[in-house]
Motif scaffolding. Structure first.
Motif, PDB file in Angstrom:
ATOM      1  N   ALA A  85      -8.131   0.651  -7.015  1.00  0.00           N
ATOM      2  CA  ALA A  85      -9.381  -0.054  -6.731  1.00  0.00           C
ATOM      3  C   ALA A  85      -9.720   0.064  -5.261  1.00  0.00           C
ATOM      4  CB  ALA A  85      -9.242  -1.508  -7.131  1.00  0.00           C
ATOM      5  N   GLU A  86      -8.702   0.166  -4.414  1.00  0.00           N
ATOM      6  CA  GLU A  86      -8.963   0.254  -2.993  1.00  0.00           C
ATOM      7  C   GLU A  86      -9.612   1.565  -2.635  1.00  0.00           C
ATOM      8  OE1 GLU A  86      -5.347  -0.590  -0.881  1.00  0.00           O
ATOM      9  OE2 GLU A  86      -6.605  -1.033   0.833  1.00  0.00           O
ATOM     10  N   MET A  87      -9.120   2.628  -3.267  1.00  0.00           N
ATOM     11  CA  MET A  87      -9.686   3.931  -2.964  1.00  0.00           C
ATOM     12  C   MET A  87     -10.169   4.547  -4.259  1.00  0.00           C
ATOM     13  SD  MET A  87      -7.076   5.107  -0.034  1.00  0.00           S
ATOM     14  CE  MET A  87      -5.974   3.790  -0.414  1.00  0.00           C
ATOM     15  N   PRO A  88     -11.255   4.037  -4.719  1.00  0.00           N
ATOM     16  CA  PRO A  88     -11.710   4.485  -6.038  1.00  0.00           C
ATOM     17  C   PRO A  88     -12.027   5.959  -6.071  1.00  0.00           C
ATOM     18  CG  PRO A  88     -13.235   2.897  -5.066  1.00  0.00           C
ATOM     19  CD  PRO A  88     -12.135   3.093  -4.106  1.00  0.00           C
ATOM     20  N   LEU A  89     -11.927   6.517  -7.200  1.00  0.00           N
ATOM     21  CA  LEU A  89     -12.361   7.870  -7.504  1.00  0.00           C
ATOM     22  C   LEU A  89     -11.483   8.969  -6.931  1.00  0.00           C
ATOM     23  CD1 LEU A  89     -16.234   7.899  -7.086  1.00  0.00           C
ATOM     24  CD2 LEU A  89     -14.963   8.066  -9.175  1.00  0.00           C
ATOM     25  N   ARG A  90     -11.057   8.839  -5.700  1.00  0.00           N
ATOM     26  CA  ARG A  90     -10.568  10.048  -5.084  1.00  0.00           C
ATOM     27  C   ARG A  90      -9.103  10.033  -4.678  1.00  0.00           C
ATOM     28  NH1 ARG A  90     -15.054  11.389  -1.458  1.00  0.00           N
ATOM     29  NH2 ARG A  90     -16.862  10.440  -2.388  1.00  0.00           N
TER      30      ARG A  90
ATOM     31  N   ARG B 295      -6.357  10.847  -5.516  1.00  0.00           N
ATOM     32  CA  ARG B 295      -5.555  11.572  -6.495  1.00  0.00           C
ATOM     33  C   ARG B 295      -4.191  11.925  -5.961  1.00  0.00           C
ATOM     34  NH1 ARG B 295      -8.992  16.360  -7.617  1.00  0.00           N
ATOM     35  NH2 ARG B 295     -10.717  15.396  -6.556  1.00  0.00           N
TER      36      ARG B 295
ATOM     37  N   ILE C 257     -18.129   3.355 -10.541  1.00  0.00           N
ATOM     38  CA  ILE C 257     -17.391   3.197  -9.296  1.00  0.00           C
ATOM     39  C   ILE C 257     -16.441   2.023  -9.492  1.00  0.00           C
ATOM     40  CG2 ILE C 257     -17.521   2.674  -6.829  1.00  0.00           C
ATOM     41  CD1 ILE C 257     -20.307   3.851  -6.775  1.00  0.00           C
TER      42      ILE C 257
ATOM     43  N   THR D  48     -14.082  -0.957  -8.777  1.00  0.00           N
ATOM     44  CA  THR D  48     -14.057  -1.841  -7.612  1.00  0.00           C
ATOM     45  C   THR D  48     -13.012  -2.926  -7.794  1.00  0.00           C
ATOM     46  OG1 THR D  48     -15.910  -2.962  -8.689  1.00  0.00           O
ATOM     47  CG2 THR D  48     -16.433  -1.596  -6.793  1.00  0.00           C
ATOM     48  N   SER D  49     -12.463  -3.371  -6.665  1.00  0.00           N
ATOM     49  CA  SER D  49     -11.482  -4.452  -6.700  1.00  0.00           C
ATOM     50  C   SER D  49     -12.217  -5.782  -6.853  1.00  0.00           C
ATOM     51  CB  SER D  49     -10.690  -4.455  -5.399  1.00  0.00           C
ATOM     52  OG  SER D  49     -11.544  -4.819  -4.328  1.00  0.00           O
TER      53      SER D  49
END
Lengths: 270, 253
Positions: A26-31, A33, A47, A49-50
């Motif tokens: 949640a802190e660094m969504p999407l990316r 990896r 997106i 989210t926390s």
């Protein structure tokens, strides 16, 4: 590049060890990896989210929507960040209704790409389809201005709120309300009673702030009671498969739902 | 090109700089991207199918320029407001410190790259500057080099266009040196900044890119080494605000 990556990895791992911080995903969504175990987006445009981000977004979008009423995107964000619990209730209500269940199954969308505008045009006067088209024309709006859902962390609920948004114009048509500020507030009151979405309730309560004394008078004495009455009487409007009812006469549909004529004529009424 | 008496030194971030040193000849360079019609020379196409980072995403190298361009197209309108909101105005202090460090005098030939709204500006590419060798006394780049696809090339170009004795100055986000502050900074960066971007500018993703790209950028020491690799001497750096930003300096001998 490798040193950069290992550096980033070290920092990410350091973050995760710390108590009280939201989940890495949640802190660094999407990316993010690089650590491999991240909850990515659940649907296109999602997106993640926390809880903290949602709270900040809710507060920020509410403030911004009040400050700049033209920021319709903020109203949408407010709805998405505050509606999770209510959306579940709505979704369950839809599941229990045969027409609503079909909508959840088939996930129809109302946009210029899915609507056959030519066909709607050719429908008889007084039909839902024809009147909906007229509403779009007179108020100069398009069904395509609805932004996609982004902050709902459940893909079915994301559809439910999207459906609610796309049905909004239908409600204008059903209630005979124009898209000016007064008309919007009336529809918000109807929606607040119908859906219970916090965003609708907030909009209904705070929307009138900008109105003139005269409009406020009419609103409070006539329009709100009418909207609330109709909202309570009508079955859940999300359970209507509008796309299958284009030929249905608007009058008949209103009767079916128990929606009466508005008590006063609002300027610009279609 | 003589600057008018009341010229102001505009930064990469637009209107944040303090008043300029009068009389200094300032040339701002706005970074161009592949396909920009006025660029003096186009970015040469990369033959190798390499990948690079775009924030925490991995993208084909030749796409990075375009993606960064889109980010800045998107953020341009609310740029100053956002900078003030995100840094609580502190970015102005950082830029003032950079200016103080460089102490430009009347007659100084200064090139500010990724300058945004410069005074007399030229559209170009940081990796292939449209200037001759040995032209400038000072080369500055504030919050720009992080976004360049090939930082080493930008550094080499900086070295090339500086006169012997010329100075390279870079103000950029860097690594926080204090663990507690680092935690708070990360929390703020990832939890608050994209929210601010969404609420103020209606743009979550560009600000997500911003905070990610900051973490991708080399540390103070690593960047110092890169500057040295480009041929600069007496390379030093000064961390500001616990290392949130750093000013790196180097000389061409």
């Amino acid at each position: 590049m490798a040193t950069l990556l290992s550096h980033v990895l070290r920092r990410l791992r350091g973050l995760r060890r710390l108590p009280g911080l939201p989940r890495l995903a949640a802190e660094m969504p999407l990316r993010a990896r690089s650590d491999g175990a991240v909850a990515g987006p659940l649907y296109s445009h999602h997106i993640p989210t926390s809880p903290l981000q949602k709270a900040l977004l809710a507060a920020g979008s509410a403030a911004m929507a009040l400050y700049d009423p033209y920021r319709h995107d903020m109203v949408a964000v407010l709805g998405e960040t505050t509606g999770h619990r209510t959306l579940k209730v709505l979704r369950d209500r839809m599941r229990r209704d045969p027409e609503g269940a079909q909508i959840l199954q088939e996930r129809p969308r109302i946009s210029t790409s899915t609507l056959d505008l030519g066909k709607l045009q050719s429908l008889p006067e007084g039909s839902l389809g024809r009147e909906y088209l007229r509403f779009l024309d007179v108020n100069r709006v398009s069904p395509d201005t609805r932004a996609p859902t982004r902050f709902v962390d459940d893909e079915e609920l994301a559809y439910v709120i999207q459906r609610y948004r796309e049905v909004h114009d239908m409600l204008h048509t059903l209630l005979g309300m124009p898209t000016n500020i007064l008309g919007e507030i009336v529809v918000k009151w109807f929606e607040a009673v119908q859906t219970g979405l916090p965003m609708c309730i907030l909009g209904a309560l705070f929307g009138p702030i900008q109105l003139s004394a005269q409009s406020l008078q009419v609103l409070v004495s006539e329009l709100i009671p009418w909207a609330v009455q109709n909202g309570r009487r009508a079955p859940c409007v999300l359970n209507l498969y509008y796309e299958r009812r284009w030929e249905q006469s608007l009058r008949a549909l209103r009767e079916e739902l128990g929606i009466t004529a508005p008590p006063v004529h609002i300027q610009g009424l279609a | 090109m003589a600057a008018p008496k009341s010229c102001a030194l505009w930064s990469y971030c637009g209107r944040g700089w303090s008043r300029a040193m009068r009389g200094c000849q300032l040339l701002g360079l706005r970074s161009s991207w592949p396909g920009a019609p006025l660029s003096a020379r186009l970015l040469s196409q990369e033959k190798r199918a390499t990948e690079t980072h775009f924030g925490f995403e991995t993208v084909p190298e030749e796409e990075k320029g375009g993606k960064v361009y889109q980010v800045f197209e998107s953020v341009a309108k609310k740029y100053d407001v956002m900078n003030d909101m995100m840094s609580l105005g502190i970015h102005r202090v950082w830029k003032d410190l950079l200016l103080w460090k460089m102490r430009p005098l009347p007659g100084t030939q200064l090139l500010d790259v990724a300058g945004g709204t410069g005074l007399a500006w030229v559209l170009g590419d940081a990796e292939e500057l449209p200037f001759d060798d040995d032209k400038f006394d000072i080369y500055t780049i504030a919050f720009g080099i992080r976004n360049v696809t090939h930082i080493d090339q930008a550094l080499q170009e900086a070295h090339r266009v500086l006169k012997p004795g010329g100075r390279f100055l870079c103000l950029e986000f860097s690594q926080v040196n204090n663990p507690l502050i680092s935690r708070l900074y990360d929390l703020y960066s990832f939890q608050v900044i994209p929210v601010l971007g969404e609420v103020i500018a209606g743009d979550w993703k560009s600000y997500q890119y911003l905070v990610e790209s900051i973490r991708r950028f080399p540390s103070q020491e690593e960047f110092k080494e890169m500057i040295e690799d480009a041929g600069f001497h007496k390379v030093t750096y000064e961390s500001l605000t616990s290392g949130i930003v750093a000013i790196h300096s180097g000389f061409k001998l």
